[in-house]
Design an enzyme around this catalytic site. Structure first.
Site, PDB file in Angstrom:
ATOM      1  N   HIS A 219     -26.253   1.391  36.560  1.00  0.00           N
ATOM      2  CA  HIS A 219     -25.426   2.719  36.056  1.00  0.00           C
ATOM      3  C   HIS A 219     -26.175   3.551  35.345  1.00  0.00           C
ATOM      4  O   HIS A 219     -27.085   3.400  34.520  1.00  0.00           O
ATOM      5  CB  HIS A 219     -24.107   2.441  35.331  1.00  0.00           C
ATOM      6  CG  HIS A 219     -23.049   1.932  36.080  1.00  0.00           C
ATOM      7  ND1 HIS A 219     -22.304   0.750  35.771  1.00  0.00           N
ATOM      8  CD2 HIS A 219     -22.798   2.021  37.314  1.00  0.00           C
ATOM      9  CE1 HIS A 219     -21.290   0.514  36.542  1.00  0.00           C
ATOM     10  NE2 HIS A 219     -21.625   1.072  37.620  1.00  0.00           N
TER      11      HIS A 219
ATOM     12  N   GLU B  24     -22.144   1.873  45.436  1.00  0.00           N
ATOM     13  CA  GLU B  24     -22.259   0.491  45.367  1.00  0.00           C
ATOM     14  C   GLU B  24     -23.691   0.185  46.322  1.00  0.00           C
ATOM     15  O   GLU B  24     -24.224  -0.890  45.512  1.00  0.00           O
ATOM     16  CB  GLU B  24     -21.209  -0.317  46.090  1.00  0.00           C
ATOM     17  CG  GLU B  24     -19.697  -0.253  45.338  1.00  0.00           C
ATOM     18  CD  GLU B  24     -19.791  -0.539  43.860  1.00  0.00           C
ATOM     19  OE1 GLU B  24     -20.573  -1.511  43.590  1.00  0.00           O
ATOM     20  OE2 GLU B  24     -19.095   0.367  43.183  1.00  0.00           O
TER      21      GLU B  24
END
Lengths: 76, 168
Positions: free
Chosen positions: B129, B120
């Protein structure tokens, strides 16, 4: 009588699950808003390096169920 | 690796963070330690430094929450979504939220807090991502031993693209 389901055809629950998953993590944008569900599944399968079938197969369904980050995978 | 659209990043190297609440699954000391080590994953390879603050403004605000928690992105109960974080920016930018319907751990049981936090914080710093399996920024959770955790080349290249290398 209900017709036998073709292999790889998602159940209604599976269909809802995959659509919800794609809406959250592979959302539709201006350029992709006309993609069919099959194309969207293919996009997801390509991202995760799965076998690209465009169908909700066992490998794809298993991937959808795995714990993950809540951020989208494909963003505009 | 990928960065967010427009490649948002922090324009300073000393970032502050604040933990506004804790999970009941771990002692506060263990949460603090997991968060500190998760930041170190990134400060080890960039010029970034992280300082914990206890009150007032912080660049990265960290908290545990269930279901709807005020940011428009409700959590979904146990399983599936574990956490989310916001790209660098003012206000909610950089903030990180953990789903407290998960069971957080410091081991391989349930969900390891250090591993999720490190992922995170990659988002908090500007990484999107990665589709490289084994990269920290791959979106699906996979346990690796935190004691021997090593940032992948893909993650290192991504974060150094944004912030450069750690000065020797």
């Amino acid at each position: 009588f209900p017709t036998p389901r073709k292999p790889g055809t998602p159940s209604s629950t599976g269909f809802e699950n995959v659509k919800a998953y794609l809406d959250k993590f592979f959302p539709l944008f201006t350029k992709t808003k006309h993609l069919s569900l099959e194309e969207r599944i293919k996009e997801m399968q390509r991202f995760f390096h799965l076998t690209v079938t465009g169908k909700l197969d066992a490998e794809t369904e298993a991937t959808i169920k795995r714990p993950r980050c809540g951020m989208p995978d494909i963003a505009e | 690796y990928a960065t967010f659209s427009g490649s948002p990043r922090w324009k300073k190297t000393l970032l502050t963070y604040k933990i506004v609440n804790y999970t009941p699954d771990l002692s506060q000391k263990k949460v603090d330690d997991a968060i500190r080590r998760a930041f170190m994953v990134w400060s080890d390879v960039t010029p970034l430094q992280f300082k914990k603050v206890f009150y007032g403004h912080a660049d990265i605000v960290i908290g545990f929450a269930r279901r709807a928690h005020g940011d428009g992105y409700p959590f979904d109960g146990r399983g599936n979504t574990l956490a989310h974080a916001f790209a660098p920016g003012e206000g909610i930018g950089g903030d990180t939220h953990f789903d407290d319907d998960e069971i957080w751990s410091e081991t391989n049981r349930e969900i390891n807090l250090f591993l999720v936090a490190a992922h995170e914080f990659g988002h908090s710093l500007g990484l999107d991502h990665s589709n490289v399996r084994g990269a920290l920024m791959y979106p699906i959770y996979s346990y690796v031993n935190p004691a021997t955790f090593k940032l992948s080349e893909d993650d290192r290249r991504g974060i150094q693209k944004l912030y450069g290398k750690k000065p020797s």
